[in-house]
Design a protein around this motif. Structure first.
Motif, short mmCIF file in Angstrom:
data_model
loop_
_atom_site.label_atom_id
_atom_site.label_comp_id
_atom_site.label_asym_id
_atom_site.label_seq_id
_atom_site.Cartn_x
_atom_site.Cartn_y
_atom_site.Cartn_z
N VAL A 232 -9.74 4.17 13.14
CA VAL A 232 -8.89 4.95 12.16
C VAL A 232 -7.57 4.40 12.31
CG1 VAL A 232 -7.88 7.28 11.84
CG2 VAL A 232 -10.41 7.29 11.75
N ARG A 233 -7.00 4.49 13.63
CA ARG A 233 -5.70 3.93 13.77
C ARG A 233 -5.54 2.56 13.18
NH1 ARG A 233 -2.96 7.02 18.12
NH2 ARG A 233 -4.46 8.67 18.83
N ARG A 234 -6.45 1.84 13.69
CA ARG A 234 -6.30 0.38 13.06
C ARG A 234 -6.36 0.33 11.57
NH1 ARG A 234 -7.61 -3.96 16.76
NH2 ARG A 234 -6.86 -3.29 19.02
N THR A 235 -7.25 0.87 11.00
CA THR A 235 -7.26 0.72 9.40
C THR A 235 -6.30 1.37 8.83
OG1 THR A 235 -8.90 2.71 9.26
CG2 THR A 235 -9.89 0.41 9.57
N ALA A 236 -5.83 2.63 9.64
CA ALA A 236 -4.40 3.09 8.81
C ALA A 236 -3.26 2.12 8.96
CB ALA A 236 -4.06 4.45 9.56
N ARG A 237 -3.21 1.48 9.86
CA ARG A 237 -2.32 0.31 10.07
C ARG A 237 -2.39 -0.70 9.05
NH1 ARG A 237 -2.10 -2.24 15.55
NH2 ARG A 237 -2.18 -0.02 16.24
N LEU A 238 -3.68 -1.08 8.82
CA LEU A 238 -4.06 -2.33 7.76
C LEU A 238 -3.67 -1.84 6.33
CD1 LEU A 238 -5.33 -4.65 6.98
CD2 LEU A 238 -7.49 -3.28 6.89
N ALA A 239 -3.70 -0.22 6.01
CA ALA A 239 -3.55 0.11 4.80
C ALA A 239 -1.73 0.08 4.53
CB ALA A 239 -3.85 1.49 4.57
N ALA A 240 -1.29 0.59 5.48
CA ALA A 240 0.35 0.51 5.55
C ALA A 240 0.81 -0.94 5.41
CB ALA A 240 0.61 0.95 6.73
N SER A 241 0.26 -1.85 6.04
CA SER A 241 0.79 -3.40 6.15
C SER A 241 0.42 -3.91 4.53
CB SER A 241 0.02 -4.11 7.15
OG SER A 241 -1.32 -4.31 7.01
N TYR A 242 -0.75 -3.61 4.03
CA TYR A 242 -0.96 -4.00 2.63
C TYR A 242 0.38 -3.71 1.91
CZ TYR A 242 -5.67 -5.47 3.38
OH TYR A 242 -6.97 -6.41 3.61
N HIS A 249 -5.80 -6.25 -2.12
CA HIS A 249 -6.90 -7.23 -1.54
C HIS A 249 -8.08 -7.26 -2.60
CE1 HIS A 249 -10.69 -7.64 0.48
NE2 HIS A 249 -10.25 -8.17 1.40
N GLY A 250 -8.11 -6.29 -3.44
CA GLY A 250 -9.09 -6.23 -4.73
C GLY A 250 -10.46 -5.93 -4.53
N VAL A 251 -11.11 -6.17 -3.25
CA VAL A 251 -12.42 -5.64 -3.21
C VAL A 251 -12.60 -4.93 -1.77
CG1 VAL A 251 -14.89 -6.28 -3.29
CG2 VAL A 251 -13.07 -7.49 -4.52
N LEU A 252 -12.13 -3.72 -1.48
CA LEU A 252 -12.20 -3.06 -0.38
C LEU A 252 -13.59 -2.09 -0.14
CD1 LEU A 252 -8.39 -2.07 0.01
CD2 LEU A 252 -9.59 -3.64 1.24
N ASN A 253 -14.54 -2.94 -0.14
CA ASN A 253 -15.73 -2.22 -0.02
C ASN A 253 -16.11 -2.15 1.45
OD1 ASN A 253 -16.45 -2.52 -2.47
ND2 ASN A 253 -17.20 -4.46 -2.48
N GLY A 288 -9.90 1.00 -11.65
CA GLY A 288 -8.65 0.58 -10.81
C GLY A 288 -8.90 1.58 -9.40
N LEU A 289 -10.18 1.38 -8.92
CA LEU A 289 -10.42 1.98 -7.64
C LEU A 289 -9.69 1.53 -6.60
CD1 LEU A 289 -12.50 4.01 -6.00
CD2 LEU A 289 -14.25 2.12 -6.13
N TYR A 290 -9.51 0.23 -6.38
CA TYR A 290 -8.71 -0.74 -5.47
C TYR A 290 -7.34 -1.02 -6.01
CZ TYR A 290 -13.37 -0.47 -3.25
OH TYR A 290 -14.60 -0.21 -2.74
N ALA A 291 -6.68 -0.36 -7.02
CA ALA A 291 -5.54 -0.78 -7.35
C ALA A 291 -4.69 -0.55 -6.02
CB ALA A 291 -4.95 0.29 -8.38
N PHE A 292 -3.47 -1.21 -6.29
CA PHE A 292 -2.27 -1.19 -5.02
C PHE A 292 -2.12 0.29 -4.45
CE2 PHE A 292 2.52 -0.96 -4.15
CZ PHE A 292 2.22 -1.70 -2.74
N GLY A 293 -1.79 1.21 -5.31
CA GLY A 293 -1.29 2.38 -4.80
C GLY A 293 -2.65 3.33 -4.24
N ARG A 294 -3.82 2.95 -4.52
CA ARG A 294 -4.80 3.55 -4.19
C ARG A 294 -5.56 2.92 -2.84
NH1 ARG A 294 -9.00 5.01 -8.95
NH2 ARG A 294 -9.82 6.60 -7.05
N GLN A 295 -4.93 1.79 -2.52
CA GLN A 295 -5.61 1.08 -1.31
C GLN A 295 -5.56 2.06 0.13
OE1 GLN A 295 -5.05 -3.71 -1.64
NE2 GLN A 295 -3.05 -2.59 -1.78
N GLU A 297 -6.15 5.39 0.00
CA GLU A 297 -7.20 6.31 -0.01
C GLU A 297 -8.55 5.54 0.00
OE1 GLU A 297 -9.37 7.74 -4.17
OE2 GLU A 297 -7.31 7.38 -4.23
N ALA A 298 -8.46 4.20 -0.38
CA ALA A 298 -9.92 3.39 -0.35
C ALA A 298 -10.16 3.22 1.04
CB ALA A 298 -9.69 2.15 -0.99
#
Length: 453
Positions: A232-242, A249-253, A288-295, A297-298
């Motif tokens: 959770v800590r690392r992925t929150a940082r990833l989202a912030a860095s995007y 990214h386009g495909v955050l599956n 727009g599931l993986y739109a810039f502003g929704r990353q 959330e995704a």
């Protein structure tokens, strides 16, 4: 293989997990191997920079095993939610894990491939990669690294001499095989598969493998909860860095999210031309599931799927409690990331968040070119006008984190990566086999990275 000043340290730890998480495969036999890109900066970190071009091509085009490493490549097994639909029929379909070794900091690193041939998970695909796809991934990873995003590194790109047919680009098109250097290829989808199969024994081993080898911790009383907390800590940082990088990214599956929080697997990526939360990278992302502003959330949703998977070996309450911390971790990380790109020293959580909010509101209102804005802001120049009035007031007490004295700042043109330039770089390669624009862009990106670092 030649000796290197910093030793090559093979460490194929994936074998600890047994064949429940991978299949032994063979690389494709390509008609030719023409070296197009080798990342000596990354290679030096794992003791491989001294390889000659011939040795490099033998290992990363023909996939002769590296000494004391995996004797044969391994296609990893996983499941995943793809655009929120669960798919149990996926895995490494055109790539494999080729080798593992320690970097200079002691981290366990993977060399994995893209376009290396068919595997049991290829379904109806040919297991190949277009040269254009490889060029685009090199550009994406170099740009993200320069902008402070934790990312896989494009290690090698070799053209392979096959003519590929593709529905989404002019065909036939040239082929390539890419090698990535990553801090693990264990995905959230790896855990989803084991939960789906109710393989609790392997799930427990996998949790221990990740904690010990990727996070440097011995499993404690609640290893699943601890793992989720780290992810959770690392992925929150990833989202912030995007968000700070203006990257989509386009495909955050879930099969594209690494449990170390390192970005990887680049397909229809884009960098923002202007600050538009609704901007999408994938032409097929109609909702727009993986739109810039929704990353954010995704990525949070994907972390939830990891928690669901870990529920097979853990109580629910501690996992839920960890998930609820994602928002706070993200808010802290996005303030830090945007202040880093603005060239400012943080002052405090509330003050930093207020400045970042004012900057984002100004960017949305004015729809300014993102790279131009951050280039000027690093020197303390925010736009005139009412939209940035609050940001100008809030930025006044902040100190610069770094002098603007690198050669990069002497040119008034920011380094950017908008889609038009990507297409121009590819057109030069496709039409004239001219790699000069590609090479000069890599140089420019690295100069920007040095200026920002």
């Amino acid at each position: 293989m030649n000796e290197t000043p910093q030793a090559y340290r093979p460490d194929p730890r994936i074998l600890e997990l047994g064949d429940a998480v991978y299949d032994v495969v063979e690389a494709a036999n390509f008609p030719e191997t023409r070296l197009r890109f080798r990342n000596d900066r990354a290679a030096d970190e794992v003791g491989l920079a001294a390889l000659s071009d011939a040795e490099w091509t033998r290992h990363f085009g023909r996939f002769a095993p590296l000494p004391d490493n995996l004797p044969r490549p391994l296609a990893l097994r996983y499941h995943g939610h793809q655009f929120r639909s669960y798919n149990p029929d996926i895995g490494d379909g055109r790539g494999f894990l080729f080798a593992q070794m320690r970097d200079h900091g002691g981290r366990l690193m993977d060399l994995g491939t893209k376009g290396s041939g068919q595997t049991p998970w290829s379904r109806f695909g040919d297991g190949r990669l277009t040269l254009k796809g490889g060029v685009r991934e090199v550009l994406a990873t170099e740009m993200l690294e320069a902008l402070g995003v934790g990312t896989s590194r494009s290690f090698s790109l070799i053209e392979t001499g096959e003519a590929l047919e593709r529905n989404d680009e002019p065909s036939p098109t040239r082929s390539a095989v890419l090698v990535r250097l990553s801090h693990s290829h264990i995905r959230i989808g790896t855990f989803q598969r084991l939960a789906y199969l109710r393989d609790d024994e392997t799930m427990t081993r996998l949790i221990g493998y990740v904690l010990r080898n990727l996070y440097g911790e011995e499993p404690g009383d609640e290893p699943a909860t601890r793992l989720l907390d780290l992810v959770v800590r690392r992925t929150a940082r990833l989202a912030a860095s995007y968000m700070a990088a203006g990257f989509v990214h386009g495909v955050l599956n879930t099969d594209n999210i690494n449990v170390t929080g390192e970005s990887f697997d680049y397909g229809p990526w884009r960098f923002l031309p202007t600050w538009d939360p609704a901007f999408t990278a994938a032409y097929f992302d109609h909702a727009g599931l993986y739109a810039f502003g929704r990353q954010p959330e995704a990525i949070h949703w994907n972390a939830m799927q990891l928690a669901v998977s870990l529920r097979t070996v853990s109580e629910a309450a501690p996992l839920i409690a960890v998930l609820e911390t994602f928002g706070d971790h993200y808010q802290t990380a996005v303030s830090e990331a945007i202040l880093w790109r603005l060239g400012l020293v943080p002052r405090g959580a509330e003050e930093d968040a207020a400045l970042v909010g004012a900057v984002e509101r100004g960017l949305r209102a004015e729809m300014l070119p993102v790279d131009r804005f951050f280039f000027d802001a690093f020197a303390g120049h925010l736009p005139d006008g009412d939209a940035f009035a609050e940001a100008r007031a809030r930025v006044a007490p902040y100190a610069a984190r770094k002098a603007r004295d690198h050669l990069y700042w002497r040119d008034d043109t920011p380094c950017a990566m908008v889609i038009g330039e990507v297409e121009a770089i590819w057109s030069a390669i496709a039409d004239r086999d001219d790699w000069s624009l590609f090479a000069s862009k890599i140089t420019a990106i690295r100069e920007m990275g040095a200026a920002l670092a």
